[in-house]
Design a protein around this motif. Structure first.
Motif, PDB file in Angstrom:
ATOM      1  N   THR A 104       0.797  -0.988   0.123  1.00  2.84           N
ATOM      2  CA  THR A 104       0.133  -0.083  -0.167  1.00  2.84           C
ATOM      3  C   THR A 104       0.911   1.213  -0.121  1.00  2.84           C
ATOM      4  OG1 THR A 104      -0.236  -0.104   2.340  1.00  2.84           O
ATOM      5  CG2 THR A 104      -1.994  -0.920   1.115  1.00  2.84           C
ATOM      6  N   SER A 105       2.013   1.271   0.674  1.00  6.64           N
ATOM      7  CA  SER A 105       2.647   2.517   0.779  1.00  6.64           C
ATOM      8  C   SER A 105       3.601   2.642  -0.399  1.00  6.64           C
ATOM      9  CB  SER A 105       3.645   2.419   2.088  1.00  6.64           C
ATOM     10  OG  SER A 105       4.610   1.227   1.894  1.00  6.64           O
ATOM     11  N   GLY A 106       3.633   1.749  -1.510  1.00  3.15           N
ATOM     12  CA  GLY A 106       4.463   1.769  -2.652  1.00  3.15           C
ATOM     13  C   GLY A 106       5.671   1.064  -2.762  1.00  3.15           C
ATOM     14  N   GLY A 107       6.108   0.370  -3.663  1.00  5.89           N
ATOM     15  CA  GLY A 107       7.259  -0.424  -3.629  1.00  5.89           C
ATOM     16  C   GLY A 107       6.960  -1.731  -4.157  1.00  5.89           C
ATOM     17  N   ILE A 108       7.649  -2.563  -4.799  1.00  8.66           N
ATOM     18  CA  ILE A 108       7.318  -3.872  -5.217  1.00  8.66           C
ATOM     19  C   ILE A 108       8.648  -4.732  -4.613  1.00  8.66           C
ATOM     20  CG2 ILE A 108       7.193  -5.380  -7.550  1.00  8.66           C
ATOM     21  CD1 ILE A 108       5.904  -2.784  -8.701  1.00  8.66           C
ATOM     22  N   TYR A 109       8.122  -6.091  -4.201  1.00  7.44           N
ATOM     23  CA  TYR A 109       9.083  -6.906  -3.872  1.00  7.44           C
ATOM     24  C   TYR A 109       8.903  -8.292  -4.457  1.00  7.44           C
ATOM     25  CZ  TYR A 109       9.229  -3.545   0.123  1.00  7.44           C
ATOM     26  OH  TYR A 109       9.337  -2.318   0.609  1.00  7.44           O
ATOM     27  N   ARG A 110       9.950  -9.173  -3.932  1.00  4.24           N
ATOM     28  CA  ARG A 110       9.984 -10.401  -4.651  1.00  4.24           C
ATOM     29  C   ARG A 110      10.310 -11.451  -3.551  1.00  4.24           C
ATOM     30  NH1 ARG A 110      14.350  -9.168  -8.372  1.00  4.24           N
ATOM     31  NH2 ARG A 110      12.860  -9.589 -10.184  1.00  4.24           N
ATOM     32  N   MET A 111       9.929 -12.653  -3.754  1.00 11.92           N
ATOM     33  CA  MET A 111      10.305 -13.840  -2.689  1.00 11.92           C
ATOM     34  C   MET A 111      10.579 -14.950  -3.785  1.00 11.92           C
ATOM     35  SD  MET A 111       8.358 -15.476   0.422  1.00 11.92           S
ATOM     36  CE  MET A 111       8.569 -14.035   1.725  1.00 11.92           C
ATOM     37  N   PRO A 112      11.737 -15.832  -3.544  1.00 12.09           N
ATOM     38  CA  PRO A 112      11.884 -16.865  -4.362  1.00 12.09           C
ATOM     39  C   PRO A 112      11.089 -17.949  -4.100  1.00 12.09           C
ATOM     40  CG  PRO A 112      14.056 -16.089  -3.501  1.00 12.09           C
ATOM     41  CD  PRO A 112      12.959 -15.694  -2.771  1.00 12.09           C
ATOM     42  N   ILE A 113      10.470 -18.476  -5.095  1.00 11.60           N
ATOM     43  CA  ILE A 113       9.436 -19.881  -4.869  1.00 11.60           C
ATOM     44  C   ILE A 113      10.246 -20.934  -4.152  1.00 11.60           C
ATOM     45  CG2 ILE A 113       8.207 -21.592  -6.004  1.00 11.60           C
ATOM     46  CD1 ILE A 113       7.385 -19.479  -8.238  1.00 11.60           C
ATOM     47  N   SER A 114      11.401 -20.955  -4.386  1.00  6.56           N
ATOM     48  CA  SER A 114      12.223 -21.986  -3.529  1.00  6.56           C
ATOM     49  C   SER A 114      12.485 -21.774  -2.305  1.00  6.56           C
ATOM     50  CB  SER A 114      13.659 -22.377  -4.391  1.00  6.56           C
ATOM     51  OG  SER A 114      14.334 -20.987  -4.321  1.00  6.56           O
ATOM     52  N   GLY A 115      12.318 -20.659  -1.915  1.00  7.46           N
ATOM     53  CA  GLY A 115      12.375 -20.132  -0.475  1.00  7.46           C
ATOM     54  C   GLY A 115      13.410 -19.130  -0.467  1.00  7.46           C
ATOM     55  N   GLY A 116      13.298 -18.345   0.684  1.00 12.42           N
ATOM     56  CA  GLY A 116      14.191 -17.274   0.972  1.00 12.42           C
ATOM     57  C   GLY A 116      13.653 -15.971   1.391  1.00 12.42           C
TER      58      GLY A 116
END
Length: 470
Positions: A241-253
């Motif tokens: 909501t505050s803005g910004g885009i994140y990612r997380m590995p499907i393999s974990g991390g």
């Protein structure tokens, strides 16, 4: 409910109706501007007020219409309005605005409109997500209210559904799935506990071909204020909501912020835009750019003076313009005005081609009595298609699929009708017509509009099935 509780409820609803300002023409747009996705407590409050009409003597207090996002549900619109003379569709020209009738989607795009059962064979209710192809629909099957038990694929050619995956059972109290997303290799979803103060969310994936779902991970704090998700071959991606885009590995991390995405929000992978659901933000702010997160290409939007709520996809933009909707390409070319249409924050580009707009002419009916609840517009072919229909009581509804990115599906239950029911009450339990007026005496009438029937079949428009030449 005892008489005292009922009287207090009537007083509360009547005060809410009395205090509510009349929508200025664009009822759906007004409701959309006030909504915040995925907050079920607010939804329940809105539903409690919707449709209440209190009449004392010659006075009337009305709270009209509502729609909700129940858990992860897509746009659900319930509309009640009087029929008035609507405005025609026009492209500004010296010859003036030509009139045009809006026809039902089944007549405009017959190859894209389907009937599917509202329930699975075991009685679980279906909820459309999005189109997987021109002949495949992704559905959830709910074992109970808002509790998805399965993901299924419905084949509109064969007229049958197959199970893609059984949804995992979680022991987390108050947990609800909030949105699904279809990628090239995976189908993903995220969930949270929207009815408590926890700042927490988790992410899941299942192969697009089906199988056992896998829990990718969870996030807390500001990272859990998810607005939309995407899924790539190796990562879950989401904006907050505050803005910004994140990612997380499907393999974990661990989650990581994608560089250069400050202030951006996902549209559909790989596109991001500079407008989202920022808390406290200006609902009428215009979008000014589209960013490709893979190529890093930034496309600036040509924003004309006077437009409101301009929202753009990869090709087309839709926004509010006076009493109509503005349509244009990103660079401002092919610009036209659709008079009598609304373009609130829910107006959006679908698939780089279609615009899901608001009501046409505030309930104007064609010669045969048809009036759509909303309209889908194709700017390439300059064709409009009506979605659902207003019933004789001037009510009607429709939904959009519950995918995180704009869904290709709109749907409704043609068997469901709105019925107005009234009861006589002691006028003393109702508030005065205005401040300073004496408390009403004698008898008054309280009316509510309720949905009845339906539940057997859904009418679905899959925009992926519209032929490209139409």
């Amino acid at each position: 409910m005892n008489d005292r509780d009922e009287a207090e409820l009537i007083r509360m609803l009547a005060r809410a109706a009395e205090a509510a300002p009349e929508p200025a023409g664009d009822l759906i747009g007004t409701i959309h501007r006030r909504r915040r996705q995925r907050t079920r407590r607010r939804v329940q409050s809105a539903l409690a007020v919707a449709g209440v009409i209190a009449v004392i003597g010659g006075g009337t207090a009305v709270a009209r219409g509502t729609f909700s996002n129940r858990g992860g549900e897509g746009q659900i619109v319930s509309k009640a309005t009087s029929s008035t003379e609507g405005s025609p569709l026009f492209t500004p020209s010296p010859s003036g605005p030509p009139r045009r009738a809006v026809r039902p989607a089944a007549e405009v795009w017959p190859s894209a409109v389907f009937k599917i059962p509202a329930k699975a064979a075991d009685g679980w209710k279906y909820r459309p997500v999005t189109g997987l192809s021109a002949t495949e629909l992704l559905l959830t099957a709910e074992s109970s209210f808002e509790k998805a038990g399965r993901l299924e694929v419905y084949d509109t050619t064969a007229g049958k559904s197959t199970v893609l995956a059984n949804m995992p059972v979680t022991d987390t109290k108050g947990y609800f799935v909030q949105g699904y997303e279809v990628g090239a290799e995976y189908i993903a979803w995220w969930g949270e506990t929207p009815n408590n103060s926890d700042k927490w969310a988790d992410f899941w994936v299942v192969p697009r071909s089906g199988g056992t779902p896998k829990r990718v991970g969870e996030v807390t704090g500001d990272l859990s204020r998810v607005t939309r998700i995407a899924v790539t071959s190796d990562s879950i991606v989401w904006s907050v909501t505050s803005g910004g885009i994140y990612r997380m590995p499907i393999s974990g991390g661990a989650p990581e912020r994608i560089e250069g995405t400050e202030g951006l929000h996902l549209l559909s992978w790989p596109l991001a835009v500079d407008f989202g659901e920022k808390e406290g933000g200006d609902a009428f702010k215009n979008q000014s750019r589209v960013v490709n997160l893979e190529t890093r290409q930034v496309t600036e939007v040509n924003v004309p003076d006077g437009v409101e709520n301009l929202r753009c996809g990869p090709v087309w933009c839709f926004g509010g313009w006076g009493d109509g909707a503005l349509v244009q390409r990103l660079d401002g070319s092919d610009r036209k005005i659709l008079q009598g249409m609304s373009a609130g924050p829910e107006a959006k580009d679908v698939g780089g081609r279609f615009g899901s707009l608001g009501s046409y002419g505030d309930g104007e009916r064609n010669a045969d009595g048809y009036a759509p609840v909303t309209v889908v517009y194709d700017p390439i072919s300059d064709v409009m298609a009506g979605i659902s229909k207003m019933d004789p009581s001037a009510g009607g509804g429709f939904g959009t699929g519950i995918s995180s990115s704009p869904s290709s599906i709109l749907y409704w239950d043609e068997g469901k009708k709105q019925v107005r029911e009234c009861k006589t009450v002691d006028g003393r339990i109702l508030p005065p017509a205005s401040s300073g007026e004496p408390v009403p005496t004698g008898e008054g009438t309280v009316c509510s509009t309720n949905e009845v029937g339906g539940g057997k079949e859904l009418t679905v428009v899959n925009l992926l099935a519209v032929p490209p030449t139409e």
